[in-house]
Design a protein around this motif. Sequence first.
Motif, PDB file in Angstrom:
ATOM      1  N   LYS A 136     137.553  76.356  85.820  1.00  0.00           N
ATOM      2  CA  LYS A 136     138.858  75.752  85.606  1.00  0.00           C
ATOM      3  C   LYS A 136     138.795  74.278  85.944  1.00  0.00           C
ATOM      4  CE  LYS A 136     141.801  79.812  86.227  1.00  0.00           C
ATOM      5  NZ  LYS A 136     142.965  80.387  86.945  1.00  0.00           N
ATOM      6  N   ASN A 137     139.321  73.445  85.060  1.00  0.00           N
ATOM      7  CA  ASN A 137     139.299  72.000  85.290  1.00  0.00           C
ATOM      8  C   ASN A 137     140.451  71.592  86.197  1.00  0.00           C
ATOM      9  OD1 ASN A 137     141.626  71.967  83.665  1.00  0.00           O
ATOM     10  ND2 ASN A 137     140.475  71.401  81.828  1.00  0.00           N
ATOM     11  N   GLY A 140     143.783  73.042  85.566  1.00  0.00           N
ATOM     12  CA  GLY A 140     143.921  74.487  85.639  1.00  0.00           C
ATOM     13  C   GLY A 140     143.521  75.219  84.376  1.00  0.00           C
ATOM     14  N   LYS A 141     142.999  74.482  83.395  1.00  0.00           N
ATOM     15  CA  LYS A 141     142.581  75.093  82.133  1.00  0.00           C
ATOM     16  C   LYS A 141     141.109  75.488  82.201  1.00  0.00           C
ATOM     17  CE  LYS A 141     145.865  72.446  79.335  1.00  0.00           C
ATOM     18  NZ  LYS A 141     146.017  71.490  78.191  1.00  0.00           N
ATOM     19  N   GLU A 142     140.764  76.562  81.522  1.00  0.00           N
ATOM     20  CA  GLU A 142     139.377  77.028  81.515  1.00  0.00           C
ATOM     21  C   GLU A 142     138.535  76.195  80.550  1.00  0.00           C
ATOM     22  OE1 GLU A 142     139.137  81.191  80.686  1.00  0.00           O
ATOM     23  OE2 GLU A 142     139.617  81.757  82.755  1.00  0.00           O
TER      24      GLU A 142
END
Length: 252
Positions: A136-137, A140-142
């Motif tokens: 996760k960056n 909060g995105k994968e």
Amino acid sequence: MAKHTCAICGAEVGLISEQKLADGNYICRKVCAKKCMKIFDKVEATLRSVNSHIEQVEFGTKAWNQIFVPLTKTKNKEEKLKRFGKNGELYVSPSTGLIALTENRYKIFIFGKSTIACVYRLADLYGYDYVSETVKNSEGKEEIKHYCILMFNNTPGMYEVRLEVRNREFEDMEKYFNTLFGIQKTLRNIGNTWKQQMNAAKAVVGAVKAVKDGTLDEAQAEATKEALDAAQYGDRTEWIAKADAALASVEK
């Protein structure tokens, strides 16, 4: 709270300033741990492997400055370096038979830049495999991170390198190294591959016969091993000679 002593420099260290190793020893973060490259796994390391890696970095940095830095400025096409890695930190030098893994360090932000390095023989590169990892960056995105796992034989210190690469860059790396070692399965290299396989087969037959006759000696056993390695990994005699000559020129 108990304090410990750095197993390398002897400094007293506490919870914040200590780095515990896998064998129960402690080293100081302020000085000794900083002598290691950031990608070197100190948690899984022993005191012996840490010392070996520090020596590896000390010599590798000298080799980087004396051999690779001049080649970064060369106009000779035959001496050009090939770069890989998400940040271009891996340098391959076919003209010297060497590979350099670099790490840039700065005193203040982007100022006071210095470079440390581990330098390997191309001939010792026996594995380059692809792995990916979903993380996760900051938002909060994968996202998927891509890595090339480089494995080196005959290497004290850090012999496994987990190099982050750009998407699909591994395919270029694999093709490049396979071509260098003559093990790419193409019409251009099929003759060399077939010859190496035939030499390996003959060596094995000779070794089996020698075992039956009770005449197998250390020299024949080593020759058989080299023939098998050449069939699987390509003939690396030329790369060994180039690298050893280049490393012998490094002033300590």
